[in-house]
Design a protein around this motif. Structure first.
Motif, PDB file in Angstrom:
ATOM      1  N   LEU A 172       1.155  -1.123   0.285  1.00  0.00           N
ATOM      2  CA  LEU A 172       0.017   0.185   0.198  1.00  0.00           C
ATOM      3  C   LEU A 172       1.004   1.055  -0.057  1.00  0.00           C
ATOM      4  O   LEU A 172       0.459   2.689   0.573  1.00  0.00           O
ATOM      5  CB  LEU A 172      -0.944  -0.136   1.413  1.00  0.00           C
ATOM      6  CG  LEU A 172      -2.212  -1.450   1.117  1.00  0.00           C
ATOM      7  CD1 LEU A 172      -2.847  -1.323   2.597  1.00  0.00           C
ATOM      8  CD2 LEU A 172      -3.089  -1.049   0.161  1.00  0.00           C
ATOM      9  N   ARG A 173       1.992   1.206  -0.757  1.00  0.00           N
ATOM     10  CA  ARG A 173       2.668   2.351  -1.077  1.00  0.00           C
ATOM     11  C   ARG A 173       2.440   4.002  -1.340  1.00  0.00           C
ATOM     12  O   ARG A 173       3.016   4.402  -0.882  1.00  0.00           O
ATOM     13  CB  ARG A 173       3.608   1.744  -1.945  1.00  0.00           C
ATOM     14  CG  ARG A 173       3.562   1.775  -3.580  1.00  0.00           C
ATOM     15  CD  ARG A 173       4.232   1.978  -4.132  1.00  0.00           C
ATOM     16  NE  ARG A 173       4.277   1.428  -5.673  1.00  0.00           N
ATOM     17  CZ  ARG A 173       5.109   0.953  -6.963  1.00  0.00           C
ATOM     18  NH1 ARG A 173       6.362   0.772  -6.292  1.00  0.00           N
ATOM     19  NH2 ARG A 173       4.563   0.869  -7.640  1.00  0.00           N
ATOM     20  N   HIS A 174       1.236   3.479  -2.079  1.00  0.00           N
ATOM     21  CA  HIS A 174       0.763   5.465  -2.672  1.00  0.00           C
ATOM     22  C   HIS A 174       0.636   6.094  -1.423  1.00  0.00           C
ATOM     23  O   HIS A 174       0.320   6.871  -1.783  1.00  0.00           O
ATOM     24  CB  HIS A 174      -0.464   4.792  -3.572  1.00  0.00           C
ATOM     25  CG  HIS A 174      -1.696   4.209  -2.912  1.00  0.00           C
ATOM     26  ND1 HIS A 174      -1.661   2.653  -2.363  1.00  0.00           N
ATOM     27  CD2 HIS A 174      -2.722   4.472  -2.206  1.00  0.00           C
ATOM     28  CE1 HIS A 174      -2.617   3.168  -2.423  1.00  0.00           C
ATOM     29  NE2 HIS A 174      -3.826   3.524  -1.936  1.00  0.00           N
ATOM     30  N   PHE A 175      -0.044   5.699   0.265  1.00  0.00           N
ATOM     31  CA  PHE A 175      -0.581   6.793   0.482  1.00  0.00           C
ATOM     32  C   PHE A 175       0.625   7.475   1.099  1.00  0.00           C
ATOM     33  O   PHE A 175       0.475   8.484   1.696  1.00  0.00           O
ATOM     34  CB  PHE A 175      -1.272   6.080   2.082  1.00  0.00           C
ATOM     35  CG  PHE A 175      -2.317   5.550   1.809  1.00  0.00           C
ATOM     36  CD1 PHE A 175      -3.056   5.709   1.061  1.00  0.00           C
ATOM     37  CD2 PHE A 175      -2.584   3.668   1.917  1.00  0.00           C
ATOM     38  CE1 PHE A 175      -4.740   5.020   1.263  1.00  0.00           C
ATOM     39  CE2 PHE A 175      -3.350   3.209   1.130  1.00  0.00           C
ATOM     40  CZ  PHE A 175      -5.011   3.975   1.156  1.00  0.00           C
ATOM     41  N   THR A 176       2.224   6.683   1.323  1.00  0.00           N
ATOM     42  CA  THR A 176       2.914   7.200   1.702  1.00  0.00           C
ATOM     43  C   THR A 176       4.203   7.080   0.993  1.00  0.00           C
ATOM     44  O   THR A 176       5.001   8.089   1.738  1.00  0.00           O
ATOM     45  CB  THR A 176       3.581   6.306   3.483  1.00  0.00           C
ATOM     46  OG1 THR A 176       3.968   5.259   2.813  1.00  0.00           O
ATOM     47  CG2 THR A 176       2.966   5.940   3.974  1.00  0.00           C
ATOM     48  N   VAL A 177       3.935   7.170  -0.302  1.00  0.00           N
ATOM     49  CA  VAL A 177       5.222   7.011  -1.319  1.00  0.00           C
ATOM     50  C   VAL A 177       5.893   8.301  -1.269  1.00  0.00           C
ATOM     51  O   VAL A 177       5.377   9.582  -1.044  1.00  0.00           O
ATOM     52  CB  VAL A 177       4.937   7.031  -2.681  1.00  0.00           C
ATOM     53  CG1 VAL A 177       4.104   7.184  -3.869  1.00  0.00           C
ATOM     54  CG2 VAL A 177       6.764   6.391  -3.487  1.00  0.00           C
ATOM     55  N   GLU A 178       6.878   8.304  -1.232  1.00  0.00           N
ATOM     56  CA  GLU A 178       8.041   9.340  -1.741  1.00  0.00           C
ATOM     57  C   GLU A 178       8.298   9.770  -2.894  1.00  0.00           C
ATOM     58  O   GLU A 178       8.919   8.907  -3.391  1.00  0.00           O
ATOM     59  CB  GLU A 178       9.082  10.250  -0.619  1.00  0.00           C
ATOM     60  CG  GLU A 178       8.389  10.146   0.909  1.00  0.00           C
ATOM     61  CD  GLU A 178       8.591  10.877   2.316  1.00  0.00           C
ATOM     62  OE1 GLU A 178      10.964  10.625   1.708  1.00  0.00           O
ATOM     63  OE2 GLU A 178       8.871  10.676   3.324  1.00  0.00           O
ATOM     64  N   LEU A 179       7.956  10.879  -3.666  1.00  0.00           N
ATOM     65  CA  LEU A 179       8.989  11.081  -5.250  1.00  0.00           C
ATOM     66  C   LEU A 179       9.795  12.401  -5.015  1.00  0.00           C
ATOM     67  O   LEU A 179      10.145  13.090  -3.927  1.00  0.00           O
ATOM     68  CB  LEU A 179       7.817  11.044  -6.341  1.00  0.00           C
ATOM     69  CG  LEU A 179       6.578   9.710  -6.031  1.00  0.00           C
ATOM     70  CD1 LEU A 179       5.376  10.456  -5.583  1.00  0.00           C
ATOM     71  CD2 LEU A 179       6.552   9.027  -7.369  1.00  0.00           C
ATOM     72  N   GLU A 180      10.721  12.307  -6.347  1.00  0.00           N
ATOM     73  CA  GLU A 180      11.206  13.180  -6.579  1.00  0.00           C
ATOM     74  C   GLU A 180      11.064  13.760  -8.354  1.00  0.00           C
ATOM     75  O   GLU A 180      10.811  12.944  -8.927  1.00  0.00           O
ATOM     76  CB  GLU A 180      12.331  13.274  -6.408  1.00  0.00           C
ATOM     77  CG  GLU A 180      13.630  12.678  -6.436  1.00  0.00           C
ATOM     78  CD  GLU A 180      15.193  12.403  -6.548  1.00  0.00           C
ATOM     79  OE1 GLU A 180      15.008  12.605  -5.573  1.00  0.00           O
ATOM     80  OE2 GLU A 180      16.177  11.922  -7.576  1.00  0.00           O
ATOM     81  N   PRO A 181      11.475  14.467  -8.784  1.00  0.00           N
ATOM     82  CA  PRO A 181      10.834  15.058 -10.526  1.00  0.00           C
ATOM     83  C   PRO A 181      12.474  14.333 -10.829  1.00  0.00           C
ATOM     84  O   PRO A 181      13.130  14.102 -10.533  1.00  0.00           O
ATOM     85  CB  PRO A 181      10.815  16.454 -10.478  1.00  0.00           C
ATOM     86  CG  PRO A 181      10.494  17.180  -9.253  1.00  0.00           C
ATOM     87  CD  PRO A 181      11.241  15.965  -8.077  1.00  0.00           C
TER      88      PRO A 181
END
Length: 459
Positions: free
Chosen positions: A448-457
């Motif tokens: 269920l990663r979408h709740f807490t995922v972190e991204l960068e451009p």
């Protein structure tokens, strides 16, 4: 002249919202690590992240909260909710939970063991998460037509019976504890399932001796589409249609935060007293005693009223008309979405808007960030991030659909807000060729990663 349509309610209380500058939104989105879940609500102008628990309750529901009985055991609120569930769904046994994923946790704890197979029509995120967390598999048996966003058919969320039977034939009966039929089919774009398909799915399940579990988050909206789209149901009430739906089910789970129009609540209900006794142990361990199960008495009373009110045609009609208005405006502007308009949301087809963006750069998430930057509107990605990694190979899963869901809360926004949403989508569509870079993941949870995922451009 014919009088124009008007909503079957009037507004009693308002809540202020503020606009923001693009510069502010750029800073806030970066601080949120490009995950829209991480934004503060006061950083959002129009919040379409979810319709779950975000609706406006009626005066009768607020009045019901005043009669809530907060007794630990045997609360009268529990019995009022029990009577409502029996009357509307025909289910004699139920366990209250604090929300839908808790209901899934309780019932899957009672039903599933490692290695089991739970087929369904596009399991939603928490459903699939609970199944795979238990080291079980969740094959998708949705009809292929759901993958063509521009195809217009009335019941696009249905179970493919041939796919389902192939699953039944390829596994021993004892390895398939239940089949999950989700109404409406959220992952496929809020698309409904016909009564014929519900009935035939139940018949197939019973032929193989497999219980049918209906994921009921938007059961009332599904009943609305049966009434308005399926032959033979135009003269039936929503309550009559709901009773027929559930005569085919053995078990139901529900996040009542959707079609129950409450801020918190859910339950699991079943026909088998034996199953209730088995599930009861897990309900007590995870949720609370059997007559409150994670809900306060006042919430149970509000839910009883909400289930009663939202199984009336006028309430559903007003809500679904607003979703359709957004779809009609997007049609006018040429913005592609999952057609026809769903019951609770419009699902923008991110692949069609950003066809040149590599799938590894998370197309729907990129579109969601663009919509927030454009107008402070928060949607949610229904695509590769939500799909998680394959539990065996740990490779990213790339589903056929990359959708940006714009979920409309019940009785919250006016049609003018809908027009702002449509205009913002149009602006992005018109400058789509300028969007050439997406995002990469810098942190993700194992499930269920979408709740807490972190991204960068992507540079």
């Amino acid at each position: 002249m014919k009088l124009p349509y008007a909503e079957p309610y009037k507004i009693k209380t308002t809540e202020a919202i503020r606009t923001s500058t693009r510069e502010e939104r750029e800073q806030w989105l970066a601080e949120a690590r490009y995950n829209l879940f991480n934004l503060r609500s006061d950083q959002v102008f129009i919040d379409l992240l979810t319709d779950s628990g975000t609706g406006s309750m009626s005066d009768r529901q607020w009045a019901g909260m005043m009669t809530g009985d907060e007794s630990y055991a045997g609360a009268s609120s529990y019995y009022r909710l029990k009577e409502t569930i029996e009357r509307i769904f025909g289910m004699p046994y139920f366990l209250p939970t604090h929300q839908g994923r808790a209901a899934e946790n309780v019932i899957f704890s009672a039903l599933l063991k490692e290695g089991d197979v739970v087929p369904g029509n596009s399991h939603f995120d928490t459903t699939k998460g609970h199944i795979e967390f238990r080291h079980c598999s969740a094959p998708d048996c949705t009809i292929d037509a759901a993958a063509d966003t521009q195809l217009e058919i009335p019941f696009k969320g249905e179970m493919d019976l041939e796919k389902l039977e192939r699953v039944f034939k390829s596994h021993p009966k004892e390895k398939i504890p239940c089949t999950v039929l989700t109404i409406t089919n959220n992952t496929a774009g809020g698309q409904p399932v016909s009564m014929k398909n519900i009935r035939e799915t139940a018949e197939l399940c019973r032929r193989y001796g497999i219980p049918l579990l209906i994921d009921s988050a938007r059961f009332a909206e599904n009943a609305y589409f049966i009434k308005t789209r399926e032959a033979g149901y135009a003269d039936k009430t929503i309550k009559e249609i709901v009773r027929e739906i559930y005569q085919y089910a053995d078990i139901m789970t529900i996040s009542a935060k959707k079609d129950g129009v409450v801020n918190m609540g859910g339950f699991v209900a079943m026909r088998s007293e034996e199953l209730r006794r088995k599930a009861m142990t897990f309900g007590i361990m995870y949720e609370g005693y059997v007559t409150y199960g994670g809900m306060s008495g006042r919430d149970m009373d509000a839910l009883a009223v909400g289930l009663d009110e939202n199984t009336e045609f006028e309430q559903l009609d007003a809500r679904i008309r607003q979703v359709k208005l957004l779809g009609d405006l997007l049609d006018e502007y040429g913005v592609p979405y999952q057609r026809p308009a769903g019951g609770h949301a419009i699902f923008i087809d991110a692949k069609k808007i950003l066809p040149n963006l590599p799938k590894e750069q998370f197309i729907a998430q990129t579109l969601g960030c663009e919509l927030y930057l454009e107008a402070g509107i928060r949607g949610v990605e229904i695509g590769s991030i939500l799909a998680d990694r394959d539990p065996d190979t740990h490779e990213n899963r790339y589903p056929r659909l990359e959708l940006l869901r714009l979920a409309i809360p019940r009785r919250v926004y006016t049609d003018n807000h809908i027009r702002v949403i449509a205009a913002a989508c149009r602006n992005i569509y018109e400058r789509r060729d300028e969007i050439t870079k997406g995002y990469r993941i810098t942190f993700e949870a194992p499930i269920l990663r979408h709740f807490t995922v972190e991204l960068e451009p992507v540079k």
